[in-house]
Design a protein around this motif. Structure first.
Motif, PDB file in Angstrom:
ATOM      1  N   ARG A 181     -32.806  71.361  21.126  1.00 45.72           N
ATOM      2  CA  ARG A 181     -33.224  70.485  22.218  1.00 45.72           C
ATOM      3  C   ARG A 181     -32.857  69.025  21.924  1.00 45.72           C
ATOM      4  O   ARG A 181     -32.393  68.311  22.816  1.00 45.72           O
ATOM      5  CB  ARG A 181     -34.729  70.614  22.439  1.00 45.72           C
ATOM      6  N   VAL A 182     -33.060  68.588  20.701  1.00 47.50           N
ATOM      7  CA  VAL A 182     -32.727  67.205  20.338  1.00 47.50           C
ATOM      8  C   VAL A 182     -31.247  66.941  20.560  1.00 47.50           C
ATOM      9  O   VAL A 182     -30.862  65.919  21.144  1.00 47.50           O
ATOM     10  CB  VAL A 182     -33.119  66.930  18.869  1.00 47.50           C
ATOM     11  N   ARG A 183     -30.411  67.854  20.138  1.00 41.87           N
ATOM     12  CA  ARG A 183     -28.965  67.653  20.283  1.00 41.87           C
ATOM     13  C   ARG A 183     -28.519  67.771  21.736  1.00 41.87           C
ATOM     14  O   ARG A 183     -27.605  67.055  22.166  1.00 41.87           O
ATOM     15  CB  ARG A 183     -28.220  68.639  19.375  1.00 41.87           C
ATOM     16  N   GLU A 184     -29.166  68.633  22.475  1.00 37.03           N
ATOM     17  CA  GLU A 184     -28.875  68.733  23.905  1.00 37.03           C
ATOM     18  C   GLU A 184     -29.182  67.408  24.615  1.00 37.03           C
ATOM     19  O   GLU A 184     -28.396  66.918  25.434  1.00 37.03           O
ATOM     20  CB  GLU A 184     -29.715  69.853  24.520  1.00 37.03           C
ATOM     21  N   LEU A 185     -30.309  66.814  24.255  1.00 40.51           N
ATOM     22  CA  LEU A 185     -30.717  65.562  24.894  1.00 40.51           C
ATOM     23  C   LEU A 185     -29.830  64.398  24.492  1.00 40.51           C
ATOM     24  O   LEU A 185     -29.539  63.519  25.305  1.00 40.51           O
ATOM     25  CB  LEU A 185     -32.179  65.258  24.556  1.00 40.51           C
ATOM     26  N   LEU A 186     -29.386  64.378  23.242  1.00 38.40           N
ATOM     27  CA  LEU A 186     -28.464  63.322  22.824  1.00 38.40           C
ATOM     28  C   LEU A 186     -27.208  63.325  23.682  1.00 38.40           C
ATOM     29  O   LEU A 186     -26.728  62.277  24.119  1.00 38.40           O
ATOM     30  CB  LEU A 186     -28.079  63.492  21.354  1.00 38.40           C
ATOM     31  N   GLY A 187     -26.666  64.517  23.923  1.00 40.65           N
ATOM     32  CA  GLY A 187     -25.501  64.611  24.795  1.00 40.65           C
ATOM     33  C   GLY A 187     -25.804  64.155  26.208  1.00 40.65           C
ATOM     34  O   GLY A 187     -24.991  63.487  26.860  1.00 40.65           O
ATOM     35  N   MET A 188     -26.996  64.477  26.677  1.00 40.14           N
ATOM     36  CA  MET A 188     -27.399  64.125  28.033  1.00 40.14           C
ATOM     37  C   MET A 188     -27.489  62.614  28.227  1.00 40.14           C
ATOM     38  O   MET A 188     -27.164  62.085  29.291  1.00 40.14           O
ATOM     39  CB  MET A 188     -28.745  64.789  28.337  1.00 40.14           C
ATOM     40  N   ILE A 189     -27.949  61.906  27.192  1.00 36.34           N
ATOM     41  CA  ILE A 189     -28.135  60.455  27.309  1.00 36.34           C
ATOM     42  C   ILE A 189     -26.953  59.665  26.758  1.00 36.34           C
ATOM     43  O   ILE A 189     -26.979  58.428  26.712  1.00 36.34           O
ATOM     44  CB  ILE A 189     -29.425  59.992  26.602  1.00 36.34           C
ATOM     45  N   GLY A 190     -25.904  60.369  26.323  1.00 36.00           N
ATOM     46  CA  GLY A 190     -24.683  59.688  25.918  1.00 36.00           C
ATOM     47  C   GLY A 190     -24.705  59.065  24.538  1.00 36.00           C
ATOM     48  O   GLY A 190     -24.021  58.062  24.298  1.00 36.00           O
ATOM     49  N   LEU A 191     -25.464  59.639  23.605  1.00 31.46           N
ATOM     50  CA  LEU A 191     -25.475  59.172  22.220  1.00 31.46           C
ATOM     51  C   LEU A 191     -24.932  60.259  21.308  1.00 31.46           C
ATOM     52  O   LEU A 191     -25.121  61.451  21.564  1.00 31.46           O
ATOM     53  CB  LEU A 191     -26.894  58.794  21.777  1.00 31.46           C
TER      54      LEU A 191
END
Length: 298
Positions: free
Chosen positions: A113-123
């Motif tokens: 989930r953490v890595r999915e969200l990083l991609g989602m927010i562009g980091l």
């Protein structure tokens, strides 16, 4: 879904929020807009019990929030604030993982989930082991949004989320948020005092003054069909700029025989950023009354 019924808050015998009601559907962003002291932030904080209500009812996904303990409720609601509020001694990874850990997710699920969200927010993943002070303000705010989304809540509350950023970063994050929200399918309430931000981000705006909602509706509703003098005057100073934000190419097309090779949902303001075509603006003003009559109630 968020449903607010007759919500009020009294301090010292004075109603700072007075009989407020609204509904926010999944996938919809409602902006609470108003000047300082209008009651918008107090209204937002009563949804997740950061402020206890004096009267009224709040439903989240059809369930009365009175049935939850405050800590249980807050785990079900994503919350983004202006000052970001990241834990300074935690890594970025630990900050994002906080709520899933409290919800006792398995570690593999949290990592994913953490890595999915990083991609989602562009980091990129190279920020995971950094501390918040090692990131820029815009990056920190992105992490704040990721943390709010980490537990996959159905409801997101945002309190002046871009207010502390410089104008360029703020505009970038507003654009990213607008793109992000379409895929999230969350019910979101966002507080701002910035009129342009409200119009750009909102599906619906609830304009507040002295604790009361003066009008609620689409940005087009409030700009073209103000319910009273307060609403009319509130938008008057920036009215031209706001009109160009809410009128889209689709609104113009019935009045031109030329093919416009652009996404019809683009606002005239966004269209003009990438196309030097003053004829579009001229066409709008030549047909403004007809366009407002046909589409103004949005």
């Amino acid at each position: 879904m968020i449903e607010i019924q007759h919500l009020s808050k009294t301090y010292g015998g004075q109603n700072v929020v007075d009989d407020v009601s609204f509904t926010v559907q999944q996938g919809e962003v409602l902006v609470l807009l108003g000047t300082s002291g209008s009651g918008k932030t107090t209204t937002l904080k009563m949804i997740n019990k950061l402020v206890e209500k004096t009267a009224g009812t709040v439903f989240i996904q059809g369930k009365n929030t009175d049935e939850y303990q405050p800590h249980e409720l807050r785990r079900k609601i994503g919350y983004v604030i202006q000052s970001i509020g990241l834990f300074p001694h935690y890594t970025i990874e630990k900050n994002i993982a906080t709520v899933p850990e409290l919800m006792h997710w398995e570690k593999s699920r949290i990592d994913s989930r953490v890595r999915e969200l990083l991609g989602m927010i562009g980091l990129s993943e190279d920020v995971l082991n950094r501390k918040p002070h090692e990131l820029s303000g815009g990056q920190q705010q992105r992490v704040g949004i990721a943390r709010a989304l980490a537990g996959d809540p159905e409801v997101i509350l945002l309190d002046e989320p871009f207010g502390a950023l410089d104008p360029i970063t703020r505009a970038e994050l507003q654009k990213e948020f607008k793109q992000l929200k379409s895929g999230l399918k969350k019910a979101m309430v966002l507080v701002t005092h910035d009129v342009l931000e409200a119009v750009v981000l909102a599906d619906k705006i609830a304009l507040m003054d002295k604790g009361k909602i003066q009008q609620i509706g689409s940005p087009k509703d409030l700009i073209f069909h103000p319910a009273n003098d307060f609403v009319r005057q509130f938008f008057a100073q920036s009215k031209l700029q706001l009109e160009l934000q809410v009128i889209t190419l689709a609104d113009i097309m019935p009045f031109t025989i030329k093919q416009i090779k652009q996404d019809a949902s683009l606002s005239l303001a966004d269209y003009m950023k990438v196309n030097e075509n003053p004829e579009i603006i001229k066409l709008y003003f030549e047909n403004r009354e007809k366009i407002v009559e046909a589409y103004g109630a949005g």
